[in-house]
Design a protein around this motif. Structure first.
Motif, mmCIF file in Angstrom:
data_model
loop_
_atom_site.group_PDB
_atom_site.id
_atom_site.type_symbol
_atom_site.label_atom_id
_atom_site.label_comp_id
_atom_site.label_asym_id
_atom_site.label_seq_id
_atom_site.Cartn_x
_atom_site.Cartn_y
_atom_site.Cartn_z
ATOM 1 N N ALA A 111 -45.215 4.590 39.473
ATOM 2 C CA ALA A 111 -44.347 5.725 39.797
ATOM 3 C C ALA A 111 -44.931 6.491 40.972
ATOM 4 O O ALA A 111 -46.135 6.419 41.251
ATOM 5 C CB ALA A 111 -44.192 6.652 38.593
ATOM 6 N N LEU A 112 -44.048 7.208 41.659
ATOM 7 C CA LEU A 112 -44.450 8.033 42.798
ATOM 8 C C LEU A 112 -44.125 9.490 42.513
ATOM 9 O O LEU A 112 -43.177 9.802 41.784
ATOM 10 C CB LEU A 112 -43.731 7.579 44.073
ATOM 11 C CG LEU A 112 -43.945 6.121 44.489
ATOM 12 C CD1 LEU A 112 -43.124 5.797 45.729
ATOM 13 C CD2 LEU A 112 -45.423 5.829 44.744
ATOM 14 N N LYS A 113 -44.892 10.394 43.111
ATOM 15 C CA LYS A 113 -44.684 11.822 42.929
ATOM 16 C C LYS A 113 -44.471 12.494 44.286
ATOM 17 O O LYS A 113 -44.981 12.036 45.306
ATOM 18 C CB LYS A 113 -45.893 12.452 42.233
ATOM 19 C CG LYS A 113 -46.153 11.949 40.815
ATOM 20 C CD LYS A 113 -47.367 12.641 40.225
ATOM 21 C CE LYS A 113 -47.642 12.192 38.795
ATOM 22 N NZ LYS A 113 -48.834 12.882 38.231
ATOM 23 N N GLY A 114 -43.736 13.600 44.268
ATOM 24 C CA GLY A 114 -43.522 14.371 45.492
ATOM 25 C C GLY A 114 -42.071 14.418 45.887
ATOM 26 O O GLY A 114 -41.281 13.540 45.532
ATOM 27 N N ASP A 115 -41.694 15.481 46.607
ATOM 28 C CA ASP A 115 -40.334 15.631 47.095
ATOM 29 C C ASP A 115 -40.150 14.760 48.337
ATOM 30 O O ASP A 115 -40.768 15.007 49.372
ATOM 31 C CB ASP A 115 -40.043 17.099 47.433
ATOM 32 C CG ASP A 115 -40.119 17.991 46.191
ATOM 33 O OD1 ASP A 115 -39.771 17.487 45.105
ATOM 34 O OD2 ASP A 115 -40.528 19.165 46.315
ATOM 35 N N ALA A 116 -39.307 13.728 48.216
ATOM 36 C CA ALA A 116 -39.090 12.793 49.323
ATOM 37 C C ALA A 116 -38.630 13.558 50.575
ATOM 38 O O ALA A 116 -37.876 14.520 50.483
ATOM 39 C CB ALA A 116 -38.047 11.758 48.920
ATOM 40 N N PRO A 117 -39.128 13.130 51.743
ATOM 41 C CA PRO A 117 -39.909 11.907 51.978
ATOM 42 C C PRO A 117 -41.422 12.102 51.947
ATOM 43 O O PRO A 117 -42.159 11.249 52.406
ATOM 44 C CB PRO A 117 -39.461 11.515 53.397
ATOM 45 C CG PRO A 117 -39.271 12.840 54.078
ATOM 46 C CD PRO A 117 -38.715 13.760 53.017
ATOM 47 N N ASN A 118 -41.894 13.231 51.394
ATOM 48 C CA ASN A 118 -43.328 13.510 51.404
ATOM 49 C C ASN A 118 -43.940 13.259 50.038
ATOM 50 O O ASN A 118 -43.511 13.828 49.029
ATOM 51 C CB ASN A 118 -43.571 14.964 51.827
ATOM 52 C CG ASN A 118 -43.055 15.250 53.222
ATOM 53 O OD1 ASN A 118 -43.343 14.518 54.158
ATOM 54 N ND2 ASN A 118 -42.280 16.315 53.362
#
Length: 372
Positions: free
Chosen positions: A116-123
């Motif tokens: 899984a990835l975390k953070g508000d896309a695209p960052n």
């Protein structure tokens, strides 16, 4: 349309002679990953300065992953490296240097896969690591560099409306014609039952295509003769054209998956597709799982045709059956290092040889296995 000998014809033919597309990076198969691509999720290094002072996460276990880990350790504020297992596919010198950096505390080294990835896309702000024991760990990062190897893509040819599927074009193996009249394909890009991706096969395909194109353009079949004993070919006289024996028409190729579902077969394997549907496939001892699925028309990519040179027949074997399989060879382990969704029970279908005692074995298809 005027030919070189001055005759006029009112037809033309197009021949697509190509390999199986261009090579592109194998993507990180995590939900929502595409939203970060190009900004904080990268597949190559174009500007080293963009990593200056950043928390960098590098995924992969080959030379590229290790070389950039070593090079960017002095550029990024912190480098974390993640690989599926504790064996690398790189030069011994690079492997030793990475281990030295980890022992010295200059980089972080983990084994597992990103789930899984975390953070508000695209960052990005972080990622979640899934370990081989099923545990999860949060990793802080601003940028992720992925080095999972390359895969081939058909590219713009897939938009030509000639029946292109995945990274290949289905053709009639007798004429090499696609599903569009007057358009032919030869080379690795051409697909038909029993296809062998060999150079010598390309020569044969070109000859078949040439004969078919001649007939398509001129309305008559060419007459083949051999230079070793043909007086006509050894003389300067024009070679007369003669009728050619008609070949049997090609039966329509199956356009959909035809899975066998008879549970009364003596030996069988149970394959679950990505939609969660389970299918019973008849299985003969001595065949590989890839061959069994291919015979049942299961659409498995299998780019290297069972040579263990890719990871496009990656499957998940049910835990109850995993330890009953023959041990993995090093080449299979290395191929599995390139898969985008590794799990503790990952195997390559081409390396699983079916035996009588494996009847009833359960496996699941993966995103790596399904044609693009």
């Amino acid at each position: 349309m005027c030919t070189t000998d001055g005759s006029i014809i009112d037809a033309c033919a197009v021949v697509v002679a190509a390999g199986a597309g261009c090579f592109t990076p194998r993507k990180l198969a995590v939900d929502g990953a595409t939203a970060y691509e190009g900004t904080s999720l990268l597949y190559s290094v174009k500007n080293i300065e963009q990593f200056l002072g950043k928390r960098l996460l590098i995924l992969g276990g080959g030379d590229s992953a290790l070389d950039w880990t070593i090079a960017l350790e002095q550029v990024a504020s912190r480098v974390t490296m993640v690989h599926r297992r504790d064996v690398f596919r790189a030069t011994p010198e690079s492997v030793e240097q990475v281990h030295q950096l980890a022992r010295a505390g200059r980089i972080d080294l983990h084994f597992g896969s990103i789930c899984a990835l975390k953070g508000d896309a695209p960052n990005l702000s972080g990622a979640v690591l899934s370990g081989s024991d099923g545990s999860t760990t949060g990793l802080d990062c601003d940028i992720i560099l992925v080095f999972f190897g390359l895969t081939n893509k058909l590219g713009p040819i897939s938009e030509w409306h000639i029946g292109a599927a995945e990274d290949e074009i289905p053709v009639d193996p007798i004429t090499m014609q696609t599903r569009k009249a007057g358009i032919y394909a030869v080379g690795d890009i051409a697909q038909y039952p029993g296809k062998l991706k060999l150079i010598v096969s390309g020569f044969s395909e070109a000859a078949l295509m040439g004969r078919a194109v001649y007939e398509y353009l001129r309305g008559e079949k060419p007459r083949f003769q051999y230079s070793t004993h043909s007086h006509a070919m050894q003389s300067s006289e024009p070679i007369p054209h003669a009728a050619y024996i008609e070949a049997e028409p090609l039966q329509a190729m199956p356009s959909t998956m035809a899975l066998q579902t008879d549970p009364t077969k003596v030996t069988y394997v149970l394959v679950t597709d990505l939609a969660g549907n389970e299918h019973s496939l008849p299985a003969k001892p001595g065949r590989t799982l890839l061959e069994i699925m291919d015979a049942a028309k299961v659409p498995v990519k299998g780019s290297c045709f069972g040579a263990c040179n890719c990871s496009t027949c990656h499957v998940y074997v049910d835990e109850a059956w995993f330890n009953k399989l023959d041990p993995m060879i090093d080449q299979e382990q290395e191929a599995l290092d390139q898969v985008s969704t590794p799990k503790p029970f990952s195997r390559l279908a081409c390396q699983i040889e079916f035996r009588q005692e494996l009847s009833g074995m359960k496996v699941k298809l993966t995103v790596d296995t399904i044609p693009d």
